[in-house]
Design a protein around this motif. Structure first.
Motif, short mmCIF file in Angstrom:
data_model
loop_
_atom_site.label_atom_id
_atom_site.label_comp_id
_atom_site.label_asym_id
_atom_site.label_seq_id
_atom_site.Cartn_x
_atom_site.Cartn_y
_atom_site.Cartn_z
N LYS A 95 -50.99 14.90 85.44
CA LYS A 95 -50.28 13.70 85.93
C LYS A 95 -50.96 12.43 85.42
CE LYS A 95 -47.20 13.49 88.33
NZ LYS A 95 -46.91 13.29 89.76
N LEU A 96 -52.29 12.40 85.42
CA LEU A 96 -53.01 11.23 84.90
C LEU A 96 -52.77 11.04 83.41
CD1 LEU A 96 -54.32 11.11 87.67
CD2 LEU A 96 -56.53 10.82 86.57
N ASP A 97 -52.72 12.14 82.66
CA ASP A 97 -52.44 12.05 81.22
C ASP A 97 -51.10 11.35 80.98
OD1 ASP A 97 -54.78 13.43 80.70
OD2 ASP A 97 -53.78 15.38 80.45
N ILE A 98 -50.11 11.72 81.76
CA ILE A 98 -48.76 11.17 81.58
C ILE A 98 -48.69 9.71 81.97
CG2 ILE A 98 -46.36 11.36 82.36
CD1 ILE A 98 -46.89 14.38 82.74
N LEU A 99 -49.42 9.35 83.03
CA LEU A 99 -49.31 7.99 83.59
C LEU A 99 -50.36 7.03 83.05
CD1 LEU A 99 -48.64 8.89 87.34
CD2 LEU A 99 -46.97 8.23 85.59
N GLN A 100 -51.23 7.50 82.18
CA GLN A 100 -52.36 6.69 81.73
C GLN A 100 -51.94 5.30 81.26
OE1 GLN A 100 -55.78 8.00 81.60
NE2 GLN A 100 -56.15 5.80 81.51
N ALA A 101 -50.87 5.21 80.48
CA ALA A 101 -50.47 3.92 79.92
C ALA A 101 -49.60 3.09 80.86
CB ALA A 101 -49.72 4.15 78.60
N ASP A 102 -49.22 3.66 82.00
CA ASP A 102 -48.28 2.97 82.89
C ASP A 102 -48.90 2.52 84.21
OD1 ASP A 102 -46.00 2.68 81.43
OD2 ASP A 102 -45.03 4.51 82.15
N ARG A 103 -50.20 2.36 84.23
CA ARG A 103 -50.86 1.95 85.48
C ARG A 103 -50.34 0.61 86.00
NH1 ARG A 103 -55.91 0.91 84.32
NH2 ARG A 103 -56.74 1.03 86.43
#
Length: 247
Positions: A95-103
């Motif tokens: 989940k962190l990999d997917i959301l990394q750029a969308d914080r």
């Protein structure tokens, strides 16, 4: 990603969707308007509204896309992994990999969590199918683990709750590529696995039953039928969790 009646309709909707996400990331969710989105997609405002009734529906489509990608990656990554610690880490890190750029975008959307009736609330009714899907993925990660029979729903639900807290920390984590969050996940999973072993001891049976009774009274546990259906990957019409109000 979207269900449309034609290839052209799907292409148009995808163009609006992509333009909207680009604007949300560049200007922020509040600053971008539907008119801005239509202009960025190169079409009329009416055409944009034909595919998306509001900015909220665009974000719900974004949530769904994240869920699709998360499920695909988690199920693939779990293939052949047997150690429970390694299996449980997969949904968290993926989940962190997917959301990394969308914080930044997630941070802007997080404020709706305190508005239970808002369609974008992570804990609201509109996002309930997505929550159940995440819980079911943790149930998949728990396959093969010795979980007490009365905790088959509680165990993945508690992992989902832990993940929500970790995502909040993730938004505030200023370490390089949020490595503190990664270490937090690994340490928390180690503690969870150790705690899971303790809960199997007979002396903890009464404690488990007390926790389950409290959570059932608060109506915060999902239906076991929903979790089983989603865990198996079977399409399922999600029913409301029984509460005093809807029983």
């Amino acid at each position: 990603m979207f269900k449309t009646t034609s290839a052209k309709g799907e292409e148009t909707r995808n163009r609006i969707y992509s333009a909207a996400l680009a604007l949300f990331r560049e200007r922020g969710f509040e600053s971008a308007t539907m008119r801005d989105i239509a202009a960025a997609a190169g079409m009329s405002l009416g055409a944009a509204y034909h595919y998306f009734a509001s900015k909220d529906t665009i974000v719900l489509a974004y949530y769904e896309e994240i869920g699709d990608e998360h499920e695909r990656r988690v199920r693939a990554a779990l293939e052949g992994v047997t150690a429970l610690r390694d299996r449980l880490r997969v949904p968290f890190h993926t989940k962190l990999d997917i959301l990394q750029a969308d914080r930044p975008l997630l941070g802007a959307l997080l404020r709706f969590t305190g508005q239970p009736e808002h369609p974008l609330s992570f804990l609201g009714a509109a996002t309930r199918p997505m929550r159940l899907r995440d819980i079911a993925l943790f149930a998949v990660a728990l396959r093969g683990a010795k979980v007490p029979e009365d905790s088959r729903v509680l165990a993945p639900t508690s992992l989902w709750a832990m993940n929500m807290g970790i995502l909040l920390f993730f938004l505030y984590d200023q370490s390089p590529r949020q490595q503190r969050t990664r270490r937090l996940i690994d340490g928390a999973v180690d503690l969870y696995v150790a705690a899971l072993k303790l809960t199997r001891l007979p002396v903890f049976g009464a404690v488990r039953r007390k926790i389950l009774a409290l959570l059932e009274d608060a109506a915060v546990l999902p239906s076991a039928n929903d979790i089983v259906a989603l865990e198996s990957g079977t399409p399922h019409e999600l029913a409301l969790v029984p509460t005093r109000e809807n029983q």
